[in-house]
Design an enzyme around this catalytic site. Sequence first.
Site, PDB file in Angstrom:
ATOM      1  N   SER A   7     -51.486  13.838  -6.205  1.00  0.00           N
ATOM      2  CA  SER A   7     -51.449  15.271  -6.525  1.00  0.00           C
ATOM      3  C   SER A   7     -52.853  15.816  -6.799  1.00  0.00           C
ATOM      4  O   SER A   7     -53.047  16.639  -7.695  1.00  0.00           O
ATOM      5  CB  SER A   7     -50.531  15.524  -7.724  1.00  0.00           C
ATOM      6  N   SER A  10     -46.958  21.321  -8.501  1.00  0.00           N
ATOM      7  CA  SER A  10     -47.477  20.560  -7.359  1.00  0.00           C
ATOM      8  C   SER A  10     -46.422  20.159  -6.340  1.00  0.00           C
ATOM      9  O   SER A  10     -46.760  19.525  -5.335  1.00  0.00           O
ATOM     10  CB  SER A  10     -48.215  19.308  -7.849  1.00  0.00           C
ATOM     11  N   LYS A  22     -47.366  21.058  -2.903  1.00  0.00           N
ATOM     12  CA  LYS A  22     -48.139  20.212  -1.988  1.00  0.00           C
ATOM     13  C   LYS A  22     -47.269  19.588  -0.895  1.00  0.00           C
ATOM     14  O   LYS A  22     -47.786  19.130   0.121  1.00  0.00           O
ATOM     15  CB  LYS A  22     -48.868  19.122  -2.763  1.00  0.00           C
TER      16      LYS A  22
END
Length: 336
Positions: free
Chosen positions: A165, A108, A111
Site C-alpha cells: 500500500s 487504500s 489502489k
Amino acid sequence: MAALLVVLATLPTVTLAQEKKGADKKRVVAVTQKAVKKSPSKAKKAKKNMAVAAPKNTVVRASYGQKAGLHAAHDPLDLRSSVVLVIDQETREVLFSKNDHAVLPIASLTKLMTGLVISEAQLPMAELIAITQADVDTEKGSSSRLAVGTVLSRGDLLHLAMMSSENRAAHALGRSFPGGIETFVARMNARAKALGMSDTRYVEPTGLSSRNQSSASDLAVLVGAAYKEPVLRELSTSHGREIEVGRRTLQYNNTNRLVKSAQWDIGLQKTGYISEAGQCLVMQAQVAGRKLIMVFLDSAGKLSRIADAERVRRWVEKSSGTPGVRHSALVENLPG
C-alpha cells in the site's frame, strides 16, 4: 448521500478521557520529586522522563460510518466492521451482508482500481519512473521510504502499491500514465462506470482522500474484475519484496498478514486505512471449497478486520452449503 456526508463532516470528534491524563501527570511528577530528593543528578533525567511519559491531548477521529451510526447495526457474528459483504464468486450468492450499500470512504482499497487500470493498459512494466515532489502526500502528511528522486520500474511501483500500500508508488503510477494524473483518474472513474459501480467515485489514485468513496456491493464487483488480472493476483498476495534503492536495500512486506497463514488460500487482497474510512479489507479467498469475495469496511480497531475475516471463515466452514441470495450485479463481472 452527499448531503449526509456534508452533515457528518461537521460532527465533533471524540476526545480521550482527561481524568487519565491528570492521573498520569500526577504520577510522573511524584516520581520526579522523589528523584530530586535522592540525587540532584537524577533530577534532570526524571524531568526528561516526565516530558516523555506525560500523555498529550489525543484526539480519535470518528469514521464516517461511526458518525452515521452504522456500528449500531446488529449481525449474528458480532463483527466489528460496520459494513460487510460475503459472496460466493461462482454462484453469485450473497452469504452474508451488513450495510452493504452504504457509501463510505475506502482508503487504500482505491489502489485496487489503480492496479486494474495500470494492468489493463498493458504499459511496459520495465519502464523506469522517478518519484517526484508531486508524489509526496499533502493530504494526510504520511511518510514514505521512497525518497524524491528514487527511480523504480513500473512493475516495482505496482508491486509496492498492491502489496504494501505504498502511497508514493501508487501516485507515481497515476502521474506517469499517458495523459497525466487527471487522465488517469478519469480512466478510474470510467472503468468503475463500465463495471456498473454506481456508488463509486475516485479523485486520486492512492486512497488518502476521503472523497474516494464506494460501497461494499461495488467493491465486490471490483474484486471480481481485478481477480481476472494474473499480475494483480500475484502482486497483492506476495509475502514480501526487497527493493534496491541506491546503496540501500529496502524490505517491504504485505499489509495483510493472512496471506502467510496456512489456514487461508487467498487469491487477491487489499487493505486500507484512513481515519475517515476506518480499517478496511477486501479479499478473494477459497474457504471450504468455495471461492468467496469478502468485503469489510469501517472496522473498529487495528486488528479487528483480520478478526472479522477469521470469524467469517470459521462460520462459512461450519455452514457451507446453506443457500444465499443471488447478487445479480456480479453476473457479468466475475469469472464463471
